[in-house]
Write a protein that holds these residues in place. Structure first.
Motif: not given
Ligand SMILES: Cc1cc2nc3c(=O)[nH]c(=O)nc-3n(C[C@H](O)[C@H](O)[C@H](O)COP(=O)(O)OP(=O)(O)OC[C@H]3O[C@@H](n4cnc5c(N)ncnc54)[C@H](O)[C@@H]3O)c2cc1C
Length: 260
Positions: A100-109
């Motif tokens: 139910k949770q999403s993961y990761g830090f490769m985001t534009a923000d």
């Protein structure tokens, strides 16, 4: 199938609603989206398949946009791979467990500044960038979006029609999208395509020449996704050019996501 073992507070069984086969071993699939499921473009989900013994879980980048009412993924079949040996035969109507949770830090923000966002991918590492390009955030945040997709054979350029359509139809006033495709094992590449590895194209200057924009510490922000060897070698090249990874407390110029 030991499906009960997967029915926890953490995960929910979703249904496959479409499968698209790009090649014999590359495919995309869409599933229903868990109610209330939140993610930022560039993040990944954890998917589970039940087996007769223990359930198997793997990370999968989400390729759909955050406001789509389904979740989409792009997968390769790894020969003999525990998960993809099961996944490769999925069809509409099949169940797939989704945390139910999403993961990761490769985001534009992740980046507080910068004019150009470079997205460097090998193979299925393209996935998170498809989602990022389907979402308005990066288009508003940067002046140039540079997508680089490196594969072995030209038939592996998945999603290219959708990506070129995004490039063609991007609204006035938003970022300009540059798409660079490189196939390393083609003897002849279609005009406009390159034919080297990302690392070679960076070292010999071909990549920046093709896009017409130099990579600089001041204005370039870079995401690397896919093959860990490409990421390690590229990281070294970027370091030599003064670029640094983003750390929690320290703003940097690049972020990475290894697939294995
Ligand atoms: C954060 C994250 C996101 C991921 N997102 C995706 C995704 O969107 N799509 C996807 O196909 N995979 C993705 N992966 C890889 C995926 O989680 C599994 O490793 C992959 O599906 C293989 O699982 P398996 O059990 O079949 O193979 P395993 O038995 O686990 O064998 C793993 C081996 O397969 C190879 N391998 C694994 N993944 C890939 C790949 N993507 N391309 C080429 N070779 C590979 C490597 O040599 C690796 O050592 C991601 C991994 C991480 C950590």
């Amino acid at each position: 199938m030991n499906t009960e073992a997967l029915a926890t507070d953490k995960a929910i069984r979703e249904t496959v609603i479409a499968v698209h086969r790009w090649t014999d071993d590359l495919f995309s699939f869409k599933t229903t989206r868990p109610q209330g499921y939140q993610f930022t473009a560039g993040q990944y989900a954890r998917l589970g398949l039940a087996t007769d013994s223990d359930p198997i879980w793997r990370a999968y980048s989400i390729t759909s946009a955050p406001d789509d009412d389904y979740l989409e993924y792009y997968s390769v079949t790894v020969p003999g791979g525990a998960f993809t040996t099961l996944l490769k035969d999925i069809k509409p109507g099949d169940g797939i467990w989704t945390e139910k949770q999403s993961y990761g830090f490769m985001t534009a923000d992740r980046f507080s500044d910068g004019d150009e966002l470079w997205m460097l991918s090998t193979g299925t590492g393209l996935g998170p960038f498809v989602s990022i390009l389907r979402d308005p955030m990066a288009w508003k945040k940067f002046r140039h979006l540079v997508l680089v997709h490196c594969v072995r054979h030209a038939k592996e350029f998945a999603y290219q029609d959708q990506l070129f359509a995004l490039q063609k139809n991007s609204p006035e006033g938003l970022a300009k999208l540059h798409i660079v495709q490189s196939a390393t094992r083609e003897t002849e590449n279609r005009s406009g395509r390159l034919s080297g590895r990302i690392t070679s194209l960076l070292e010999n200057g071909e990549l920046e020449k093709k896009v017409g924009i130099p990579i600089t510490t001041a204005s370039s922000r870079i995401m690397l996704c896919g093959n860990p060897e490409m990421i390690e070698d590229t990281r070294r090249i970027l370091h030599l050019r003064g670029l640094r990874p983003c750390r929690r407390a320290l703003p940097g110029q690049f972020v990475t996501e290894n697939y294995w």
